[in-house]
Design a protein around this motif. Structure first.
Motif, mmCIF file in Angstrom:
data_model
loop_
_atom_site.group_PDB
_atom_site.id
_atom_site.type_symbol
_atom_site.label_atom_id
_atom_site.label_comp_id
_atom_site.label_asym_id
_atom_site.label_seq_id
_atom_site.Cartn_x
_atom_site.Cartn_y
_atom_site.Cartn_z
ATOM 1 N N ASP A 373 -12.906 11.795 3.631
ATOM 2 C CA ASP A 373 -13.723 10.619 3.963
ATOM 3 C C ASP A 373 -14.032 9.859 2.677
ATOM 4 O O ASP A 373 -14.864 10.287 1.871
ATOM 5 C CB ASP A 373 -15.010 11.063 4.649
ATOM 6 C CG ASP A 373 -15.830 9.876 5.166
ATOM 7 O OD1 ASP A 373 -15.481 8.724 4.838
ATOM 8 O OD2 ASP A 373 -16.812 10.113 5.883
ATOM 9 N N SER A 375 -15.613 7.179 2.176
ATOM 10 C CA SER A 375 -16.962 6.612 2.082
ATOM 11 C C SER A 375 -17.930 7.588 1.438
ATOM 12 O O SER A 375 -19.019 7.199 0.997
ATOM 13 C CB SER A 375 -17.469 6.212 3.470
ATOM 14 O OG SER A 375 -17.587 7.342 4.313
ATOM 15 N N ASP A 540 -6.120 3.634 6.851
ATOM 16 C CA ASP A 540 -6.723 2.538 7.615
ATOM 17 C C ASP A 540 -5.935 1.232 7.575
ATOM 18 O O ASP A 540 -6.322 0.261 8.235
ATOM 19 C CB ASP A 540 -8.134 2.237 7.074
ATOM 20 C CG ASP A 540 -8.995 3.472 6.949
ATOM 21 O OD1 ASP A 540 -8.526 4.458 6.363
ATOM 22 O OD2 ASP A 540 -10.136 3.451 7.413
ATOM 23 N N HIS A 544 -7.066 -1.762 11.558
ATOM 24 C CA HIS A 544 -7.972 -2.853 11.906
ATOM 25 C C HIS A 544 -7.259 -4.189 12.124
ATOM 26 O O HIS A 544 -7.880 -5.247 12.103
ATOM 27 C CB HIS A 544 -9.050 -2.984 10.828
ATOM 28 C CG HIS A 544 -9.814 -1.710 10.614
ATOM 29 N ND1 HIS A 544 -10.552 -1.116 11.609
ATOM 30 C CD2 HIS A 544 -9.919 -0.906 9.526
ATOM 31 C CE1 HIS A 544 -11.102 -0.007 11.142
ATOM 32 N NE2 HIS A 544 -10.732 0.155 9.890
ATOM 33 N N THR A 578 -9.230 8.277 4.190
ATOM 34 C CA THR A 578 -9.600 7.240 5.147
ATOM 35 C C THR A 578 -11.081 6.901 5.051
ATOM 36 O O THR A 578 -11.888 7.723 4.613
ATOM 37 C CB THR A 578 -9.284 7.688 6.583
ATOM 38 O OG1 THR A 578 -9.724 6.696 7.500
ATOM 39 C CG2 THR A 578 -9.978 9.007 6.919
ATOM 40 N N TYR A 579 -11.421 5.690 5.461
ATOM 41 C CA TYR A 579 -12.812 5.285 5.621
ATOM 42 C C TYR A 579 -13.262 5.442 7.076
ATOM 43 O O TYR A 579 -14.422 5.189 7.393
ATOM 44 C CB TYR A 579 -12.994 3.821 5.194
ATOM 45 C CG TYR A 579 -12.922 3.612 3.700
ATOM 46 C CD1 TYR A 579 -14.007 3.905 2.876
ATOM 47 C CD2 TYR A 579 -11.764 3.118 3.102
ATOM 48 C CE1 TYR A 579 -13.937 3.718 1.500
ATOM 49 C CE2 TYR A 579 -11.688 2.931 1.731
ATOM 50 C CZ TYR A 579 -12.779 3.233 0.938
ATOM 51 O OH TYR A 579 -12.708 3.044 -0.428
ATOM 52 N N SER A 580 -12.330 5.843 7.953
ATOM 53 C CA SER A 580 -12.643 5.927 9.388
ATOM 54 C C SER A 580 -12.209 7.268 9.959
ATOM 55 O O SER A 580 -11.366 7.340 10.867
ATOM 56 C CB SER A 580 -11.938 4.790 10.145
ATOM 57 O OG SER A 580 -12.150 3.539 9.545
ATOM 58 N N ASN A 583 -12.330 7.697 13.813
ATOM 59 C CA ASN A 583 -11.513 6.870 14.704
ATOM 60 C C ASN A 583 -10.508 7.760 15.440
ATOM 61 O O ASN A 583 -9.866 8.614 14.816
ATOM 62 C CB ASN A 583 -10.774 5.805 13.902
ATOM 63 C CG ASN A 583 -9.981 4.866 14.773
ATOM 64 O OD1 ASN A 583 -8.879 5.193 15.218
ATOM 65 N ND2 ASN A 583 -10.527 3.701 15.039
#
Length: 718
Positions: A373, A375, A540, A544, A578-580, A583
């Motif tokens: 992650d 983030s 990612d 998006h 990933t930042y998601s 998901n």
């Protein structure tokens, strides 16, 4: 019948053929003689022949003031009485190019279906089906000369699952073969064998032996005197798969790919017509190959978006293959570790018969996947501490690493820290990408370039910078953090020389490099024995995008690139940054739960009424004048609405469930200096959508400078 006139289909967006008069065989027209005389004076003359006119042969003609090539669609002894042009005004053909027609009765019929289904002219359909060369030259395959022991060979012993799959495929072709006895636990189901389904699917993890199933089935088809078309999605797959096919079938193989010149493609095409080649392997357009006595079609990596053409005619090779298979009653064999959502749904509904391959056969097992992650990580650059440590450990074991990022360039956003200005292409509504090696800022859509900026073009501030990262950035970071490691970058920017792709892949496979980094061309179809670690730099990148297939593409890319690890040894590992992480596309890919991903995605598609629970037809209106494109789209909406209402009043089947969405700006509202607006037709009946679009395309006269593009079953809504 002695033909005096011919009908010719030309590659122009006009839904008709054109009539020309015939010159005797062996002769060329006066215009052609004059042209050849000029060439002779320039010392570029060559022998010119003209052959007998025949349906399916190519012919050179003058159309307006330009010379062009078309296909003869009909021969006539005389003109109809009501022909609108005087006979003496009809222009003669220049010459007939083919002694043997390139299109036969089957492929001529296929072209008509392409024209009707994908809403293009018959000439545009035929033009997409044939090679562009005038005179053939022998193709240098780059494969047959370097046959070597590979992961595939004719003596490979099939597993029980593979044998069952091969038997199932051949059963659909009504061919009986003798299989070696297999254990009772895996014995082929005789009841199932009686159910004939032309559409077969090989679903299995990466490295589970799908290619060997394809080749074994193809071998049996060839033994019956029939031919095979074998489609691969892109050029990165071609070297290894093509080598496997040539190893197995030798000189009876024809290879069609984008690196061949038009003359080389024509040479291969004529080998197919002469029955010198009975196995055709190639990318999307190979589906049109005129293979005599075609017995089977194979589509490897069925999910791949490159099977859909982005130019007129906007055909999908899978749909064309299904049409050919149904007409000829031959098996269509598809395969992938990540089936398209449409294919997965067809398997669930028993429209496709599925054969499962659950085991890796080269001594490996599915890799351990760890999700990072970003983030929660403090990183400088693009490589997290966790990934960096794993790379160091892998290199210390003298093993190899793949780093994947589906984004080219060094940085992809120029931003002013003072006023917030972000540099976008003047021709397209997308940010430009900084390429450090070339020292320029480049638009990946239209090719527009700028020199790197030192001040903000809006406020003249010096406080500027570049954000984001691409494969060039990763290459620099790898060299800085692992100076002793030998790295190879593989993307379209790094491939300048002929055969450089094959050379770089071979170098990595032979252990001449430690780290391979690149874009999606390294994500599938490649096997490297010393590979241990795969790092997905940013999962990612495709997630998006404003397109309903974004999640499907993200899941597929992660699964496919992760599948490079652990193919030969059981200690493979994958790090996904990933930042998601929550998901569904990323979570289920990282936890190896494809069934849950497809169930989740299918439920979402059903709720939103997107394919496979509806059919789509996209109309794009583009013009260099924004107002013209917008007004044309609005006018088109009125015409489509009136036609749909008329169909509903007549209670036409499928009309009630059809809707017209838009007009609206496209997600990419400007590309190559063209403003783009779209209308989306959605319904359960593709015939209704095609009927509506046909009324618009063939009856509506668009304003000058406005172009209308029709895309049946679009793969992308950008």
């Amino acid at each position: 019948m002695k033909a005096e006139f011919v009908e010719v289909a030309l590659n122009v967006p006009v839904n008709q053929t054109f009539t020309y008069s015939v010159i005797p065989a062996g002769k060329i027209s006066a215009h052609e003689k004059k042209s050849q005389g000029e060439l002779f004076q320039k010392k570029r003359a060559r022998k010119v022949e003209s052959f007998e006119c025949a349906v399916g042969a190519r012919v050179q003609v003058m159309f307006g003031n330009r010379r062009t090539t078309g296909i003869i669609t009909a021969l006539h002894e005389k003109l109809p009485q009501d022909f609108p042009v005087p006979q003496n005004k009809i222009r003669p053909i220049l010459r007939v190019l083919d002694e043997t027609p390139l299109l036969n009765e089957e492929t001529m019929s296929l072209g008509k279906w392409i024209s009707s289904f994908y809403l293009c002219s018959i000439g545009e359909a035929y033009s997409a089906m044939i090679p562009g060369g005038i005179k053939e030259s022998e193709a240098a395959w780059g494969v047959s000369a370097q046959i070597e022991e590979d992961d595939f060979n004719s003596e490979k012993i099939l597993s029980c699952e593979q044998k069952n799959a091969v038997q199932g495929i051949l059963n659909s072709a009504e061919i009986e073969i003798l299989c070696e006895e297999i254990s009772s636990e895996n014995k082929f189901d005789e009841k199932k064998s009686k159910q004939k389904n032309l559409f077969q699917y090989i679903y299995g993890a990466t490295g589970s032996g799908k290619t060997e199933v394809f080749l074994s089935a193809a071998e049996k088809i060839l033994e019956k005197g029939k031919g095979v078309i074998y489609l691969v999605p892109e050029i990165a797959l071609t070297p290894q798969v093509a080598r496997a096919v040539v190893n197995r079938f030798g000189s009876t193989v024809a290879i069609l790919h984008s690196r061949l010149t038009p003359a080389q493609k024509l040479f291969e095409y004529k080998r197919i017509i002469k029955k010198e080649a009975r196995v055709v392997i190639g990318a999307r357009s190979a589906i049109f190959a005129p293979v005599p006595n075609l017995g089977m079609i194979i589509i490897d990596e069925e999910h791949d978006s490159s099977y859909k053409s982005e130019n007129t005619p906007r055909y999908h090779a899978r749909q064309v293959a299904m049409h050919r298979a149904q007409l000829k009653k031959i098996p269509l064999v598809m395969g992938s570790a990540t089936p398209s959502v449409e294919a997965w749904n067809s398997i669930a509904q028993k429209k496709f018969e599925c054969h499962y391959l659950t085991k890796r056969l080269s001594g490996g097992k599915m890799p351990l996947i760890e999700c990072v992650d970003l983030s929660r990580e403090k990183i400088e650059g693009s490589i997290s501490k966790i990934l960096e440590d794993e790379i160091r450990a892998t290199l210390a074991e003298n093993r190899q690493v793949i780093l994947f990022l589906n984004r080219r360039g060094f940085n992809h956003i120029f931003r002013c820290q003072t006023c917030g200005f972000e540099l976008k292409c003047k021709n397209c509504s997308v940010p430009m990408t900084y390429h450090k090696v070339q020292n320029k800022i480049l638009c990946h859509y239209c090719g527009y370039t700028l020199k790197p900026l030192s001040v903000c073009p809006k406020c003249a501030s010096l406080d500027i910078g570049y954000l984001g990262f691409g494969t060039e950035f990763i290459e620099n970071e790898v060299k800085a953090k692992f100076p002793s490691a030998r790295a190879i970058r593989l993307d379209t920017d790094s491939l300048g020389k002929k055969n450089e792709l094959e050379e770089k892949i071979a170098a990595f496979k032979n252990g001449e490099a430690d780290i391979l980094l690149g874009t999606q061309m390294i994500a599938k179809g490649l096997n490297f024995p010393k590979l241990k670690l795969v790092g997905v730099i940013l999962a990612d990148t495709s997630l998006h995008i404003p397109d309903f297939r974004a999640a499907e593409r993200t899941f597929s890319l992660i699964t496919q690139v992760a599948g490079r690890a652990g193919r030969f040894f059981p200690d493979g590992k994958v790090i996904v940054q990933t930042y998601s992480p929550e998901n569904p596309a990323i979570y289920f890919a990282c936890h190896s739960q494809p069934q849950k991903f497809y169930a989740d995605e299918i439920e979402l598609r059903k709720a939103l009424s997107f394919p496979p629970f509806s059919r789509l037809l996209r109309l794009v209106f583009r013009s260099t004048m924004e107002r013209d494109a917008e007004q044309c789209a609005s006018e088109a909406k009125k015409i489509l609405s009136a036609e749909l209402q008329s169909l509903k009043e007549k209670h036409t089947s499928g009309a009630a469930e059809t809707e017209i969405l838009g007009p609206s700006e496209c997600a990419l509202s400007k590309v190559a200096a063209n403003y783009r607006h779209q209308i989306l037709l959605r319904g359960n009946s593709i015939a209704i959508l095609q009927r509506l679009a046909s009324v618009l395309i063939y009856s509506f006269r668009a304003p000058q400078g406005v172009y209308i593009e029709a895309d049946v079953d679009p793969a992308s809504l950008l």
